[in-house]
Design an enzyme around this catalytic site. Structure first.
Site, short mmCIF file in Angstrom:
data_model
loop_
_atom_site.label_atom_id
_atom_site.label_comp_id
_atom_site.label_asym_id
_atom_site.label_seq_id
_atom_site.Cartn_x
_atom_site.Cartn_y
_atom_site.Cartn_z
N TYR A 1 -9.08 27.39 25.21
CA TYR A 1 -7.63 27.46 25.34
C TYR A 1 -7.15 28.91 25.37
CZ TYR A 1 -2.71 26.25 24.52
OH TYR A 1 -1.34 26.11 24.64
N ILE B 1 5.10 24.66 18.65
CA ILE B 1 6.33 23.89 18.89
C ILE B 1 6.30 22.61 18.07
CG2 ILE B 1 7.74 22.77 20.65
CD1 ILE B 1 7.56 25.86 20.83
#
Length: 250
Positions: free
Chosen positions: A156, A189
């Site tokens: 990632y 988030i």
């Protein structure tokens, strides 16, 4: 007149989360939105919500990691609405944490194929369509992990770093032709997935790593994306913009 009246936009990974928030905000601002997702039912749910609020949108099933799907996606947008002016390459995935010396090769390939290759494929077909339309703007969804590392997340982190470089190259090649490209780097988030996967103590610790003392929201990311797509950002291209509540300020 609404800010994006007469504009056609694609949002990949638009069936949930940040992509959903962006698609809804674009439609509310007047854009005609092609909501794409590997899960068609998610895209259809978002489209129904947009239409219920008086906006214009259509769902399209696509795996952004497959170049042919990205080509079909762009062709569908142009065939449906006549042009393409805006694109948000948002689709992304992660993998189970593991150190590099033990990293599963298939997981590496899977994450890279979506988080990096999928964005390249998207731009490969979006840019010619935007040039044909007289110009446009692209936002690629990187991450705060496009600027800092995180142990046991090699695929990632590497993909999101590379995505920033890809964005800069696109800006150098096409800004003078009227197509601006920028990257956005969200911090962590607040989503149901994050909350369900962390204990209360782990969530509190993660929140404390942000100078804001909390996680971000989809709406806060969408607000930055819409600004970068708008004419207000006409002199911004090739930039990487964090919306991370101070996470990277350590």
């Amino acid at each position: 007149m609404s800010e994006f009246e007469g504009k056609v936009a694609i949002v990949t990974g638009g069936g949930s989360g940040i992509g959903e928030a962006i698609a809804k905000e674009l439609a509310a601002a007047g854009a005609k939105v092609v909501v794409t997702d590997i899960k068609l039912d998610g895209a259809q749910r978002v489209v129904a919500s947009i239409e219920g609020a008086g906006g214009t949108a259509v769902a399209f099933e696509a795996n952004s990691a497959v170049a042919a799907d990205d080509e079909r996606m762009v062709r569908f947008a142009v065939d449906t609405y006549g042009a393409l002016h805006l694109a948000v390459n948002n689709a992304g995935i992660g993998a189970a944490p593991q150190p590099i010396g033990e990293y599963d090769i298939a997981a590496w390939d899977r994450v890279r194929s979506v988080d990096l290759d999928g964005v390249f494929y998207g731009m490969r077909y979006e840019i010619p369509a935007m040039l044909a339309a007289g110009g446009g703007a692209i936002v690629n969804m990187s991450s705060v992990l496009g600027s800092v590392g995180l142990a046991q997340n090699a695929a990632y982190v590497a993909s999101k770093h590379a995505l920033v470089g890809l964005t800069k190259v696109a800006a150098l090649e096409y800004t003078s032709q009227g197509v601006r490209t920028n990257a956005v780097g969200p911090g962590f988030i607040d989503t149901p997935l994050v909350r369900s996967s962390l204990s209360a103590d782990a969530l509190s610790a993660l929140e404390s790593e942000h100078a804001a003392g909390r996680l971000g929201t989809d709406a806060e990311v969408a607000a930055l994306v819409l600004f970068l797509l708008s004419d207000k950002a006409s002199f911004i291209s090739g930039s990487y913009h964090l919306v991370d509540g101070g996470y990277s300020a350590h």
